[in-house]
Design an enzyme around this catalytic site. Structure first.
Site, PDB file in Angstrom:
ATOM      1  CB  CYS A 150       7.990  -4.667   9.730  1.00 11.43           C
ATOM      2  SG  CYS A 150       6.533  -3.980   9.821  1.00 11.43           S
ATOM      3  CB  ILE A 190       3.738  -2.032  16.687  1.00 14.04           C
ATOM      4  CG1 ILE A 190       4.951  -2.302  16.208  1.00 14.04           C
ATOM      5  CG2 ILE A 190       3.606  -1.282  17.908  1.00 14.04           C
ATOM      6  CD1 ILE A 190       6.210  -1.110  16.049  1.00 14.04           C
ATOM      7  N   GLY A 191       0.593  -2.176  16.336  1.00 14.20           N
ATOM      8  CA  GLY A 191      -0.823  -2.069  16.923  1.00 14.20           C
ATOM      9  C   GLY A 191      -1.811  -2.748  16.378  1.00 14.20           C
ATOM     10  CG  HIS A 241      -2.813   2.728  -2.115  1.00 12.44           C
ATOM     11  ND1 HIS A 241      -2.713   2.697  -0.835  1.00 12.44           N
ATOM     12  CD2 HIS A 241      -4.029   2.056  -2.609  1.00 12.44           C
ATOM     13  CE1 HIS A 241      -3.856   2.006  -0.390  1.00 12.44           C
ATOM     14  NE2 HIS A 241      -4.563   1.718  -1.276  1.00 12.44           N
ATOM     15  CD  GLN A 247      -2.617  -1.368   2.694  1.00  9.03           C
ATOM     16  OE1 GLN A 247      -3.619  -1.020   3.039  1.00  9.03           O
ATOM     17  NE2 GLN A 247      -1.825  -1.871   3.499  1.00  9.03           N
TER      18      GLN A 247
END
Length: 316
Positions: free
Chosen positions: A306, A289-290, A163, A145
């Site tokens: 990552c 992470i989130g 994108h 993305q």
């Protein structure tokens, strides 16, 4: 469902989401990075992810901005360090860019200032790991993305830039594609005396700049037809090309496992492929992470940076 998928589902029926169990906090990211704080990863999480990757024969990966934060490019949504958390600024909208010459002038002035730094960013350990997986025959296809070209810089070939890419420019009139670096040269020629102090860098490659400072900035037209030039990226409010979406769906259908890396999947253009994977009973693992929009669809979730995680996994 194949044996690998059944194994993963049995393996993870006890644990839907794995997280960092170590009480030791990881050190802060180096200066200039935009990576949220996270704990150190535990060995069990890494082993389960290693098993997941090892059993996949045609791995489909989808990456997002969390991959590039470790290269120094900020993202939008990360807690505490993303653009939305640090400022009230929002990214350029497609309709605004297309309809307003003043908006395009402001955008290109900011982008002109930010381009030297944005274009100089280099791949990190996560990009290099994925490229290695491709060379080893593990990675069937990668969808990103991101628009920063870092996967391409790392040498990734089996790649779809969902994108688009900020290193390319397109004409809204004739559709011709040109290099962003060439446009930078034209900006310099048209604005030899234009000066402005750049502010902080934004995720889409431009910088913060007071609107009045862009009033005298000159923007060139397409050299082919005189039309309006736009980055060859999907702005917010625009949609991804249907042929591109179908191509990615075809690659997903050929795959036997999905790995999500560094994205919250809040944008539907990427999230749709996780819904499709779920419909096809393709096992999903997430490294982020989130929280993500697809956490409920994943058999395995590893919270971590990552680069640290992917570089620890061997594409057996």
């Amino acid at each position: 469902m194949n044996k690998g998928a059944l194994y993963i589902m049995r393996l993870t029926c006890r644990v839907t989401t794995l997280h960092m169990t170590s009480s030791r906090r990881a050190s802060s990211a180096p200066a200039g990075f935009f990576v949220p704080d996270c704990s150190s990863i535990d060995t069990q999480s890494l082993q389960l992810l290693q098993d997941f990757v090892s059993r996949a024969t045609r791995l489909f990966a989808i990456s997002g901005a969390g991959l590039s934060t470790e290269s120094g490019i900020p993202d939008y949504r990360s807690e505490g360090v993303g653009l939305y958390a640090r400022t009230d600024r929002r990214p350029m909208q497609h309709v605004e860019f297309v309809r307003s010459a003043k908006s395009r002038q402001r955008y290109w002035a900011r982008n002109f200032l930010g381009w030297p730094q944005f274009s100089s960013h280099q791949p990190n350990a996560a990009h290099r790991a994925l490229q290695h997986w491709e060379v080893q025959g593990k990675l069937h296809w990668l969808v990103t993305q991101n628009v920063d070209a870092l996967h391409s810089k790392a040498g990734q070939k089996k790649l779809t830039e969902l994108h688009g890419c900020a290193h390319r420019v397109m004409c809204l009139g004739c559709g011709s594609i040109s290099a962003r670096e060439e446009l930078q040269r034209r900006f310099v020629e048209l604005n030899p005396d234009w000066r402005a102090q750049a502010g902080a860098v934004a995720p889409d490659g431009d910088v913060f700049l007071e609107d009045e400072l862009a009033l005298n900035f000159r923007v060139p037209s397409c050299e082919v037809c005189g039309g309006t030039l736009k980055p060859e990226v999907t702005f917010f409010g625009d949609s991804v090309n249907k042929d591109t979406v179908q191509f990615v769906h075809n690659k997903l259908a050929e795959s036997d496992a999905v790995l999500v890396i560094g994205t919250s999947l809040q944008v539907y253009s990427g999230y749709r492929f996780l819904l499709a994977a779920s419909d096809r009973n393709i096992p999903v693992a997430i490294v982020n992470i989130g929280p993500t929009r697809a956490d409920h669809l994943a058999q395995l979730k590893v919270r971590g940076r990552c680069g640290e995680v992917l570089s620890s996994i061997q594409p057996l």
